[in-house]
Design an enzyme around this catalytic site. Structure first.
Site, mmCIF file in Angstrom:
data_model
loop_
_atom_site.group_PDB
_atom_site.id
_atom_site.type_symbol
_atom_site.label_atom_id
_atom_site.label_comp_id
_atom_site.label_asym_id
_atom_site.label_seq_id
_atom_site.Cartn_x
_atom_site.Cartn_y
_atom_site.Cartn_z
ATOM 1 N N CYS A 1 -10.453 -4.940 -0.083
ATOM 2 C CA CYS A 1 -11.394 -4.058 -0.301
ATOM 3 C C CYS A 1 -12.277 -4.336 -1.475
ATOM 4 C CB CYS A 1 -10.913 -2.499 -0.216
ATOM 5 S SG CYS A 1 -10.159 -1.959 -1.818
ATOM 6 N N CYS B 1 -3.766 0.462 -2.916
ATOM 7 C CA CYS B 1 -3.662 -0.599 -2.073
ATOM 8 C C CYS B 1 -2.827 -1.600 -2.537
ATOM 9 C CB CYS B 1 -5.247 -1.274 -2.272
ATOM 10 S SG CYS B 1 -6.741 -0.468 -1.570
ATOM 11 N N GLU C 1 -2.862 -4.804 -3.220
ATOM 12 C CA GLU C 1 -3.375 -5.616 -4.074
ATOM 13 C C GLU C 1 -3.343 -5.020 -5.471
ATOM 14 O OE1 GLU C 1 -6.020 -6.393 -0.689
ATOM 15 O OE2 GLU C 1 -4.914 -4.800 -1.512
ATOM 16 N N GLU D 1 0.262 5.138 0.854
ATOM 17 C CA GLU D 1 -0.814 6.000 1.146
ATOM 18 C C GLU D 1 -0.354 7.781 0.532
ATOM 19 O OE1 GLU D 1 -2.031 4.271 5.410
ATOM 20 O OE2 GLU D 1 -0.705 5.996 5.357
ATOM 21 N N ASN E 1 0.742 -1.009 0.019
ATOM 22 C CA ASN E 1 -0.113 -0.056 0.026
ATOM 23 C C ASN E 1 0.793 1.243 0.045
ATOM 24 O OD1 ASN E 1 0.475 -0.809 2.742
ATOM 25 N ND2 ASN E 1 -0.908 0.625 3.447
ATOM 26 N N CYS F 1 -10.711 -3.375 -4.604
ATOM 27 C CA CYS F 1 -9.799 -4.737 -4.881
ATOM 28 C C CYS F 1 -10.212 -6.118 -5.411
ATOM 29 C CB CYS F 1 -8.594 -4.788 -4.075
ATOM 30 S SG CYS F 1 -7.309 -3.351 -3.854
#
Length: 134
Positions: A87, A54, A56, A45, A43, A90
């Site tokens: 999520c 993310c 993934e 940010e 990830n 994803c």
């Protein structure tokens, strides 16, 4: 080394490089293709929270950049006691490249916690086959 072990090691290495200065919640993910190639992501940010990426998505991007387009299995690794499943966005990203029966492994620092199929996480999904010419 098993497939899950390979995915776990790649996800753990990626998680260690996660950029999570705001949440401090580092996530790593790894996908494996039918050819057995593993791609990992972490990830990333951003101060503008919705702009983050993310783990993934990073792993899938690395896979596509390398010319691969099929996911055989994926593993997501997060800290804490709760399961860190992909999520919703994803799950849809994974669906673009994986069959509904593809394994989605969820791990914590100590190893594998649970495995799902993509269909369990994203039932009755919309995927590329929905747009196939008729």
């Amino acid at each position: 080394m098993t497939e899950v072990d390979r995915l776990f090691e790649a996800a753990r290495a990626a998680q260690a490089r996660a950029y999570a200065p705001y949440s401090r919640f580092r996530v790593g993910a790894a996908v494996i293709t039918p050819a057995g190639t593993v791609f990992a992501g972490c990830n990333v940010e951003n101060a503008a929270y919705p702009v983050g990426t993310c783990a993934e998505a990073g792993a899938i991007s690395a896979m596509v950049a390398a010319g691969e387009t099929r996911i055989s299995a994926i593993l997501v690794l997060g800290d804490g006691e709760a399961l860190v499943t992909p999520c919703g966005a994803c799950r849809q990203r994974i669906r673009e490249f994986a069959a509904p029966d593809a394994p989605v492994h969820v791990a914590g620092p100590g190893g594998l916690r649970r495995s799902f199929t993509l269909e369990e996480l994203l039932p009755s999904s919309f995927g590329p086959d929905n747009l196939a010419p008729r």
